[in-house]
Design an enzyme around this catalytic site. Structure first.
Site, mmCIF file in Angstrom:
data_model
loop_
_atom_site.group_PDB
_atom_site.id
_atom_site.type_symbol
_atom_site.label_atom_id
_atom_site.label_comp_id
_atom_site.label_asym_id
_atom_site.label_seq_id
_atom_site.Cartn_x
_atom_site.Cartn_y
_atom_site.Cartn_z
ATOM 1 N N LYS A 126 0.869 -1.180 0.000
ATOM 2 C CA LYS A 126 0.000 0.000 0.000
ATOM 3 C C LYS A 126 0.898 1.220 0.000
ATOM 4 O O LYS A 126 2.039 1.153 0.468
ATOM 5 C CB LYS A 126 -0.882 0.006 1.256
ATOM 6 N N ASP A 166 -6.895 4.346 -4.793
ATOM 7 C CA ASP A 166 -7.594 4.245 -3.503
ATOM 8 C C ASP A 166 -8.204 5.635 -3.298
ATOM 9 O O ASP A 166 -8.388 6.381 -4.282
ATOM 10 C CB ASP A 166 -6.615 3.854 -2.369
HETATM 11 P P1 NDP Z 1 -12.804 7.988 -3.347
HETATM 12 O O1 NDP Z 1 -11.739 8.978 -3.103
HETATM 13 O O2 NDP Z 1 -13.320 7.782 -4.726
HETATM 14 O O3 NDP Z 1 -14.085 8.320 -2.423
HETATM 15 C C1 NDP Z 1 -13.967 8.372 -1.042
HETATM 16 C C2 NDP Z 1 -15.308 8.836 -0.462
HETATM 17 O O4 NDP Z 1 -15.244 8.726 0.955
HETATM 18 C C3 NDP Z 1 -15.622 10.272 -0.766
HETATM 19 O O5 NDP Z 1 -17.007 10.442 -0.827
HETATM 20 C C4 NDP Z 1 -15.021 10.995 0.446
HETATM 21 O O6 NDP Z 1 -15.607 12.249 0.717
HETATM 22 C C5 NDP Z 1 -15.353 10.023 1.546
HETATM 23 N N1 NDP Z 1 -14.348 10.165 2.622
HETATM 24 C C6 NDP Z 1 -13.001 10.086 2.511
HETATM 25 N N2 NDP Z 1 -12.411 10.305 3.696
HETATM 26 C C7 NDP Z 1 -13.411 10.533 4.559
HETATM 27 C C8 NDP Z 1 -13.458 10.825 5.937
HETATM 28 N N3 NDP Z 1 -12.328 10.923 6.662
HETATM 29 N N4 NDP Z 1 -14.687 11.000 6.515
HETATM 30 C C9 NDP Z 1 -15.825 10.884 5.783
HETATM 31 N N5 NDP Z 1 -15.843 10.614 4.467
HETATM 32 C C10 NDP Z 1 -14.662 10.438 3.872
HETATM 33 O O7 NDP Z 1 -12.260 6.610 -2.733
HETATM 34 P P2 NDP Z 1 -12.754 5.129 -2.988
HETATM 35 O O8 NDP Z 1 -14.206 5.110 -3.261
HETATM 36 O O9 NDP Z 1 -11.810 4.501 -3.947
HETATM 37 O O10 NDP Z 1 -12.434 4.433 -1.568
HETATM 38 C C11 NDP Z 1 -13.422 4.373 -0.516
HETATM 39 C C12 NDP Z 1 -13.037 3.272 0.454
HETATM 40 O O11 NDP Z 1 -12.974 2.007 -0.240
HETATM 41 C C13 NDP Z 1 -11.663 3.413 1.140
HETATM 42 O O12 NDP Z 1 -11.741 2.882 2.452
HETATM 43 C C14 NDP Z 1 -10.773 2.536 0.289
HETATM 44 O O13 NDP Z 1 -9.631 2.092 0.997
HETATM 45 C C15 NDP Z 1 -11.719 1.392 -0.003
HETATM 46 N N6 NDP Z 1 -11.347 0.564 -1.145
HETATM 47 C C16 NDP Z 1 -11.222 1.110 -2.394
HETATM 48 C C17 NDP Z 1 -10.875 0.303 -3.455
HETATM 49 C C18 NDP Z 1 -10.840 0.825 -4.847
HETATM 50 O O14 NDP Z 1 -10.732 -0.007 -5.766
HETATM 51 N N7 NDP Z 1 -10.953 2.122 -5.082
HETATM 52 C C19 NDP Z 1 -10.567 -1.131 -3.268
HETATM 53 C C20 NDP Z 1 -10.823 -1.625 -1.926
HETATM 54 C C21 NDP Z 1 -11.178 -0.782 -0.912
HETATM 55 P P3 NDP Z 1 -14.770 13.595 0.389
HETATM 56 O O15 NDP Z 1 -14.880 13.753 -1.100
HETATM 57 O O16 NDP Z 1 -15.473 14.659 1.159
HETATM 58 O O17 NDP Z 1 -13.366 13.367 0.866
#
Ligand code: NDP
Length: 446
Positions: A126, A166
């Site tokens: 990571k 991510d």
């Molecule tokens: P994105 O950046 O596309 O979206 C993240 C979302 O979560 C946004 O809506 C963001 O809001 C919100 N968010 C981020 N940080 C916080 C916080 N501290 N408190 C509240 N909301 C928050 O990321 P992903 O969709 O790719 O990832 C989301 C989750 O899925 C993570 O935990 C990631 O590790 C996990 N994941 C992702 C994978 C992938 O293929 N992308 C694979 C496996 C797991 P804002 O815009 O306001 O920051």
């Protein structure tokens, strides 16, 4: 706490002081694994658990870049190469101001077991940066990505370490990083996944994590003779994972009523249908706006500074970030009739929340099983790059679906209690561990 777990954790905490998220992730796994290891002493003698909790390598570097005003900005860049027993290091890059060593080590540790569960030959890693892409111009993001890759390219490679996206790293960032790697190394190889279709990306990769979390929930529902048809579903986040989880729930006949971002959540009791979801995708992926604008556009409620777990639902899909469901949230979910939690995000539930799920015997799919679809399709992207072929959308989706079914079967095999209840936490931890542990035993004290 089991005194054996307590003793093991005392060493982890002493060696990795102040890394709270890392301690949390290791402890959850140790609670499942230590009793299993006692029954299988070959792993104990070879100190496999102690070894997998120590990264093979940690790379930490300076990322200087010029902002649009011509001023130098400095961020930290990281890559945690956690475990390569079953394949090249594999795992996403996260760009978010909260990124630190503890968060990346917890994610890398989870990734090792997750990648093993997919059955594909991928080790765990990571990386990321404390860079915040929010409010930055495309040019600033590009200069940052180029600077980061100028250093990172010395440490990664198609057979060594293959990063992906991510939080804060989507198609745009992967494109800029890939371009810089190719320029410096003068080779066109599958060194990153999540690439654009035109230059080696796989169909279904953007959809894979969200679709996979829903496929996993569907398998859990099937164990109780149930399905998504007519279910009310709460989703958190509005990024990559949340968007495609919503799309798949709609396809399976469920109704998603919430989405969120770090500022608050929207509640749309009529459901976020395909048309409204297209609006969210444009808002978040192109305009890079806030979820509040959805409430203004479609005339529903917006709750500033809150999380969606107070809304009545049968299925909850946390798809935002770590520790976004606390004990109180979990109790509220369960008392409102929620009986399925499938984690699109990594470690979104605090340990006390997980206890609430297990005590109430609900269907709980932990992230390392439920969100493994993303890295699984990344693995399929690596295969297609090696073959210099691209598979159709149907073919990749069918493979993803099968992998999620297989992960469910592994969890059932290793997690079924004597009363028939499937403890997916134990199932995923033990199921993921066995393959890595066997490979480590075979390779000796490395
Ligand atoms: P994105 O950046 O596309 O979206 C993240 C979302 O979560 C946004 O809506 C963001 O809001 C919100 N968010 C981020 N940080 C916080 C916080 N501290 N408190 C509240 N909301 C928050 O990321 P992903 O969709 O790719 O990832 C989301 C989750 O899925 C993570 O935990 C990631 O590790 C996990 N994941 C992702 C994978 C992938 O293929 N992308 C694979 C496996 C797991 P804002 O815009 O306001 O920051």
């Amino acid at each position: 706490m089991d005194p054996r777990v307590e003793q093991f954790m005392a060493q982890i905490i002493a060696k990795n002081a102040h890394e709270n998220e890392f301690h949390q992730a290791v402890q959850e796994v140790a609670e499942s694994l230590i009793p299993y290891i006692e029954e299988n002493p070959k792993y104990k003698h070879a100190k496999v658990l102690e070894r997998i909790a120590e990264p093979e390598r940690v790379i930490l570097f300076r990322v200087p870049w010029l902002d649009d005003k011509g001023e130098i900005q400095i961020n930290k860049g990281y890559r945690i190469e956690m475990n390569s027993a079953i394949g090249p290091y594999k795992g996403g890059m996260r760009f978010h101001p909260t990124v630190n060593l503890s968060i990346l080590k917890f994610l890398a540790f989870e990734q090792v077991l997750k990648n093993s569960l997919t059955t594909l030959p991928m080790g765990g890693g990571k990386g990321g940066s404390d860079f915040d892409p929010k409010g930055k111009s495309d040019n600033e993001v590009m200069r940052f990505c180029q600077s980061l890759m100028t250093e990172l390219c010395k440490h990664i490679g198609a057979n060594t370490d293959v990063p992906a996206g991510d939080i804060g790293v989507g198609g745009r960032e992967i494109g800029y990083m890939f371009g810089q790697y190719k320029r410096i190394r003068n080779e066109f190889v599958g060194v990153l996944t999540g690439k654009g279709r035109e230059y080696g990306g796989s169909l279904i990769r953007p959809e894979a994590t969200g679709y996979g979390a829903v496929y996993f929930a569907e398998e859990m529902l099937k164990t109780r003779g149930d399905s998504f048809e007519g279910k009310v579903v709460t989703v958190s986040g509005s990024g990559n994972v949340a968007q495609f989880a919503t799309e798949k729930v709609n396809q399976l006949g469920g109704k998603v009523v919430t989405l969120s971002d770090s500022a608050g959540y929207i509640h749309d009791p009529n459901g976020i249908d395909a048309e409204k979801l297209a609006y969210v995708m444009d808002l978040k992926n192109v305009k890079r706006g806030r979820i509040k604008e959805y409430a203004d556009k479609f005339g529903c409620e917006y709750y500033e500074g809150k999380r969606p777990w107070e809304i009545k639902c049968e299925v909850a899909l946390p798809c935002a970030t770590q520790n976004e469901i606390n004990e109180e949230d979990a109790k509220t979910l369960v008392s409102n009739g929620c009986f399925v939690v499938s984690e699109g995000a990594n470690m979104p539930s605090v340990p006390e929340a997980v206890e609430v799920y297990i005590e109430n015997k609900i269907l709980y799919g932990p992230g390392k099983a439920a969100n493994a679809g993303g890295v699984a399709v990344s693995g399929l992207e690596m295969s297609q790059n090696s073959l210099r072929l691209s598979w159709t959308r149907e073919e990749v989706d069918q493979r993803l679906h099968q992998i999620m079914k297989d992960i469910h079967a592994t969890c059932e095999k290793y997690g079924k209690d004597s009363d028939g209840f499937i403890n997916y936490v134990n199932g995923a931890n033990i199921g993921g561990f066995v393959k890595v542990a066997e490979a480590m035993l075979a390779q000796g004290a490395v």
